[in-house]
Design an enzyme around this catalytic site. Structure first.
Site, PDB file in Angstrom:
ATOM      1  CB  CYS B  31     -39.971  34.388  28.628  1.00 53.27           C
ATOM      2  SG  CYS B  31     -39.456  35.585  27.400  1.00 53.27           S
ATOM      3  CB  CYS B  34     -42.197  37.293  27.701  1.00 49.71           C
ATOM      4  SG  CYS B  34     -41.515  36.104  26.534  1.00 49.71           S
TER       5      CYS B  34
END
Lengths: 284, 105
Positions: B31, B34
């Protein structure tokens, strides 16, 4: 590999391109003619035009000015920006480009989808990023709201993850896109419903479609959509930059209306110049 | 203070039974946003580690816990207090704003 790809051909993007090109950088400016400037009938508060100038004339003059000093320009729709190891990949509806740095200057266009439930279920089944959140919908049924290239790109990111995808065009013409697990529905959407998370889409004709998730990809991708996918920090959907127009991601800069504040040509030109100079520094 | 890595075995003891408020960063390695959140979480642990416990949970490795707390988008930050959810923040957060939220817990 370009030194810098500038996304957006309005005052901020063009201003940035002029500084970068004059410093002998290898510059590509991608524009869409979707600029907020074009909508301005007459601008009479910007320096140097004694009778004012129309937004479309100023926009066209800016693109021409960039071209005249040797900036490579291309009219394309930007679909995706990706971070690679030490460069960036920009995908458009026509090609994929690589660059050492990126300046985002694509204005303040916001894809507001006026459907009840969209805000309420954000993070609870409403998503703006297929590549980020597709994981949570493995083997589930999802919908993608949209009908253009951006919606197709989001659908492609879900095809091998979700069980079934339904593209909801919300009244727009169906795209020419076919895949085994993809349906297309052109009905107008009334609301997104559910208890604690998204459970169904209700259409204007009161028919419903059960779904586990809704991916919003209406129209063309705007600055806030790119920011969410890349991990650029935003506030109220505006990109946060420092005094050098740098975002929280090294090598990605933003300028003009997409950073918020005054939606004025003068502010966009200043920020574009600053972003251009910062990129020149960054590339040293 | 170090960021504590959570899994199915230590979630209960580290989070539900903690006597301090706990910030949990639900993330995944694939991600992009993230990865931008991660250094902020590390800094929060260093700067506020005396007053709150800071943890990370990889949703690939503990998807049941993510599902239990309704995580359907990452990064998601959940602040737990006294064994319950105090606040949920979906999406990338600016450090200054996250600090403000944590100060008011």
């Amino acid at each position: 590999m370009y030194d810098v790809i500038i996304l957006g051909g309005g005052p901020a993007g063009v201003s940035a391109s002029l500084y970068c090109k004059r410093a002998n950088k290898n510059v590509l400016l991608i524009y869409s003619k979707d600029s907020g400037l074009i909508k301005a009938k007459k601008i009479d508060n910007y320096y140097g035009f004694e009778d004012g100038i129309s937004g479309v004339d100023l926009y066209n003059a800016g693109i021409k000015q960039a071209q005249n000093i040797g900036v490579e320009t291309s009219k394309e729709e930007i679909i995706k920006i990706e971070i690679e190891d030490n460069y960036f990949k920009v995908s458009t509806d026509k090609k994929i480009y690589d660059a050492k740095s990126v300046i985002i200057a694509i204005g303040a266009k916001k894809n507001t989808l006026n459907v009840q439930g969209i805000k309420e279920f954000e993070g609870k089944g409403i998503s703006y990023c297929a590549i980020c959140d597709g994981f949570f919908y493995r083997n589930k049924d999802v919908v993608v709201i949209g009908s253009g290239n951006y919606a197709i790109s989001e659908t492609n990111d879900l095809i091998n993850v979700a069980n079934k995808i339904t593209i909801l065009t919300n009244g727009e013409k169906a795209p020419e896109f076919r895949a085994d697990n993809v349906d297309i529905v052109t009905k107008n959407i009334k609301e997104i419903k559910g208890e604690n998370k998204v459970e169904e889409v209700r259409f204007e004709d009161n028919s419903t479609l059960k779904t586990d998730g809704v991916f919003v990809a209406q129209g063309t991708a705007g600055a806030s959509e790119f920011a969410k996918k890349l991990g650029i920090i935003t506030k109220n959907d505006k990109i946060l930059v420092d005094e050098n127009m740098q975002t929280n991601i090294k090598g990605i800069y933003a300028c003009g209306d997409c950073t918020g504040g005054l939606l004025q040509v003068s502010k966009a030109v200043y920020e574009g110049a600053k972003a251009g100079l910062s990129v020149i520094d960054y590339l040293r | 203070m170090e960021v504590i890595k959570l899994n199915n075995d230590n979630f209960k003891s580290e989070v539900m039974e903690s006597d301090k408020a706990v910030l949990v960063d639900f993330y995944a390695d694939w991600c992009g946003p993230c990865k931008m959140m991660s250094p902020v979480i590390d800094e929060i642990a260093n700067e506020m580690g005396d007053s709150i416990k800071v943890c990370k949970l990889n949703v690939d490795e503990a998807s049941d816990i993510a599902a239990e707390y309704g995580v359907m988008s990452i990064p998601t930050l959940i602040i737990f207090k006294d064994g319950g959810v105090e606040k949920t923040l979906v999406g990338l957060q600016a450090k200054s704003e996250l600090i403000e939220v944590l100060k008011n817990i």
